[in-house]
Enzyme design. Structure first.
Site, short mmCIF file in Angstrom:
data_model
loop_
_atom_site.label_atom_id
_atom_site.label_comp_id
_atom_site.label_asym_id
_atom_site.label_seq_id
_atom_site.Cartn_x
_atom_site.Cartn_y
_atom_site.Cartn_z
CB SER A 1 1.56 -2.46 -5.45
OG SER A 1 1.82 -3.39 -4.44
CG HIS B 1 -2.03 -6.84 2.64
ND1 HIS B 1 -1.85 -5.69 3.36
CD2 HIS B 1 -1.64 -6.57 1.37
CE1 HIS B 1 -1.35 -4.75 2.56
NE2 HIS B 1 -1.20 -5.27 1.34
CG HIS C 1 2.34 -2.38 1.91
ND1 HIS C 1 2.11 -1.62 0.79
CD2 HIS C 1 1.57 -3.48 1.78
CE1 HIS C 1 1.25 -2.25 0.02
NE2 HIS C 1 0.89 -3.38 0.60
ZN LIG Z 1 -0.19 -4.73 -0.45
#
Ligand SMILES: [Zn+2]
Ligand SMILES: *[C@@H]1O[C@H](CO)[C@@H](O)[C@H](O)[C@H]1NC(C)=O
Ligand SMILES: *[C@@H]1O[C@H](CO)[C@@H](O)[C@H](O)[C@H]1NC(C)=O
Length: 514
Positions: free
Chosen positions: A133, A361, A470
């Site tokens: 991120s 997650h 991810h």
């Molecule tokens: Zn993440």
């Protein structure tokens, strides 16, 4: 509305139409208005060519009538669904409808599905095929791709090297800095800590995104005087110190040790500084709030600047939150728009649905979809209170999560359930939603029993890992408002702020106003 009520409604509508399949007539009568054909979708109606033809023509008509807006944008709102890949949005659409008791769900729309323009964003970072991120936020807020875990600095900066990160030549300014130089109001809203990676790229320059407080810097063996932590940059540095609205969680990163917040959580800072008090001292006109009541009763007309820290850490997942105490993302967004709208020169607002990523997650699809649904509500609310001729709204994600919607489930299959009528080679049922990477506790097991409490159910994975990872697939970009037609096709993630700045006529790149 329950499925039964919906069925009754569809019968009433059908009777009102005279013939349940007279969609030619419906189509002709809808020349000047959009008809929401999703309410007519039923196994009966969907059998007829005329239904699908009218449905398709209806959407075509809408597309033809859409105009590109060429005036300069006054405001921009960037909505960021953290970890919101296409699998997540597809599943959330069905979840949203099924939550309302709709019979199917696949035909439902999220608010941003209705935006006139959309495209795809490539999310890789300079050293990463699958990004985090921090590097992605530097791209979509600063226009520069960088290395994974770096925030607001370019890839000249080695990880954790503060000398390099402090060199202005290596720093990446965000669109918030450009907006402030043009006299616009600025704000950030998130469901994570306000010093988290996504909002952090709006104001911070650090060689490690994990340095939310000075104690994180110390724990890494670095000097917090040289390596300024993210929370302190928000309060003390340009452009964070000038933000008109800051809403999110993470109070403990702003409070010193042995100081306790409203929930009796102890501050994390080692430098003895109370950054909340420092913010109040800098901004005597500002208001500091910590709960939902204070947010909802904010006297907007007398609120020049507001810092709202609603949790010691990340906000609680919406499903688990104390609804009386913790505001929703929609409520924070609405208040932010109201406060920022007071500036005659317009505003730039960043709003993050930050915990979609966390639900994914944890491979807890139910939590991820519910957070995405909350994100959708915030966007719908903002759409109602902004004028598309003056506000450019961009909805996107930083990176994907590899949630898959699998298996040939029939229309209207419970998106959080098992695939109806199918089993694996062992004769066991399997789930609609799966993550490749995550705890593999269901391999070879019949998972039917464990579905009883869905909220607690981690979706199945086949690559055994502590948590999900991810995804590196492209994410969508949806836009409406001035120059929203620029957000089409396959784009690089770092194009995004350049395009927003063009429409707003800010920054030092190309501008609509020259
Ligand atoms: Zn993440
Ligand atoms: C940090 O980066 C600078 C260049 O900006 C370099 O001179 C220095 O050697 C680096 N330090 C370490 C420990 O890598
Ligand atoms: C706040 O300001 C708006 C616009 O100036 C005005 O319409 C509204 O009545 C005011 N509300 C209050 C409570 O004063």
């Amino acid at each position: 509305m329950s499925r039964k009520e919906l069925f009754v409604l569809s019968v009433i509508l059908t009777v009102a139409l005279g013939f349940h399949h007279d969609f030619e007539k419906l189509y002709r009568s809808s020349t000047n208005r959009m008809v929401d054909f999703s309410i007519y979708k039923s196994p009966e109606n969907e059998k007829y060519n005329a239904f699908w033809k009218a449905d398709g023509q209806n959407f075509l008509r809408k597309k033809i009538m859409e105009s590109q807006i060429y005036n300069k944008a006054k405001n921009a709102i960037i909505f960021l669904g953290d970890g919101m890949g296409v699998g997540t949005t597809t599943a959330t659409r069905v979840f949203k409808a099924q939550n309302k008791g709709q019979r199917f769900g696949e035909e439902e729309s999220l608010s941003f599905d209705q935006f006139p323009f959309s495209g795809l964003s490539r999310t890789y970072c300079t050293n990463a095929q699958v990004p985090d991120s921090a590097c992605t936020a530097t791209a979509y807020l600063g226009g520069v791709k960088t290395n994974i875990a770096l925030l607001g600095v370019n890839s000249n900066v080695p990880f954790k090297n503060c000398t390099a990160a402090n060199d202005p030549a290596n720093q990446v300014e965000s669109i918030m800095a450009w907006a402030q130089r043009s006299g616009k109001a600025t704000g950030i809203v998130t469901t994570t800590t306000v010093s988290h990676a996504s909002p952090g790229a709006a104001y911070a320059h650090v060689a490690n995104r994990m340095w939310q407080s000075d104690s994180d810097v110390l724990a890494d063996g670095e000097d917090p005087v040289v390596c300024k932590d993210i929370a302190s940059q928000l309060i003390h540095s340009f452009p964070g110190k000038n933000f008109d609205v800051i809403f999110g969680g993470g109070r403990t990163n702003f409070l010193p040790k042995r100081t306790f917040d409203e929930t009796n959580a102890e501050g994390l800072r080692s430098d003895g500084r109370n950054l909340i008090n420092q913010w109040k001292a800098y901004h005597p006109e500002g208001t500091y709030i910590t709960n939902r009541d204070q947010l909802l009763s904010l006297p907007i007309n007398n609120t020049k600047r507001v810092l709202g820290l609603f949790h010691a850490q990340d906000l609680d997942f919406h499903q688990y939150s104390d609804k009386a105490y913790q505001p929703t993302l929609e409520e924070m967004t609405e208040a932010a728009i109201k406060v920022l709208s007071r500036n005659q020169n317009g505003y730039v607002l960043f709003v993050e649905g930050g915990r979609i990523d966390h639900g994914n997650h944890f491979t807890r699809a139910h939590l991820a979809l519910d957070e995405c649904n909350e994100f959708d509500k915030a966007i719908e609310n903002a759409a109602k209170r902004t004028n598309p001729y003056e506000t450019l709204t961009v909805v996107t994600s930083d990176h994907s999560h590899p949630v898959s919607v699998a298996g040939y489930g029939p229309r209207g299959n419970d998106v959080l359930g098992l695939v109806e009528g199918m089993s694996d080679l062992n004769g066991h049922g399997f789930a609609v939603l799966n993550y490749p990477v995550g705890p593999d506790q269901y391999i070879g097991k019949d998972i039917k029993q464990e579905f009883t409490d869905r909220l607690e159910f981690p979706s199945p994975s086949y690559i055994n890992s502590f948590i999900g990872n991810h995804g590196g697939d492209d994410v969508s970009v949806y836009a409406k408002g001035p120059y929203s037609h620029l957000f089409t096709g396959s784009m690089e993630q770092n194009e995004i702020p350049h395009k927003i700045a063009y429409a707003l006529c800010i920054g030092n790149g190309l501008k609509v106003c020259k």
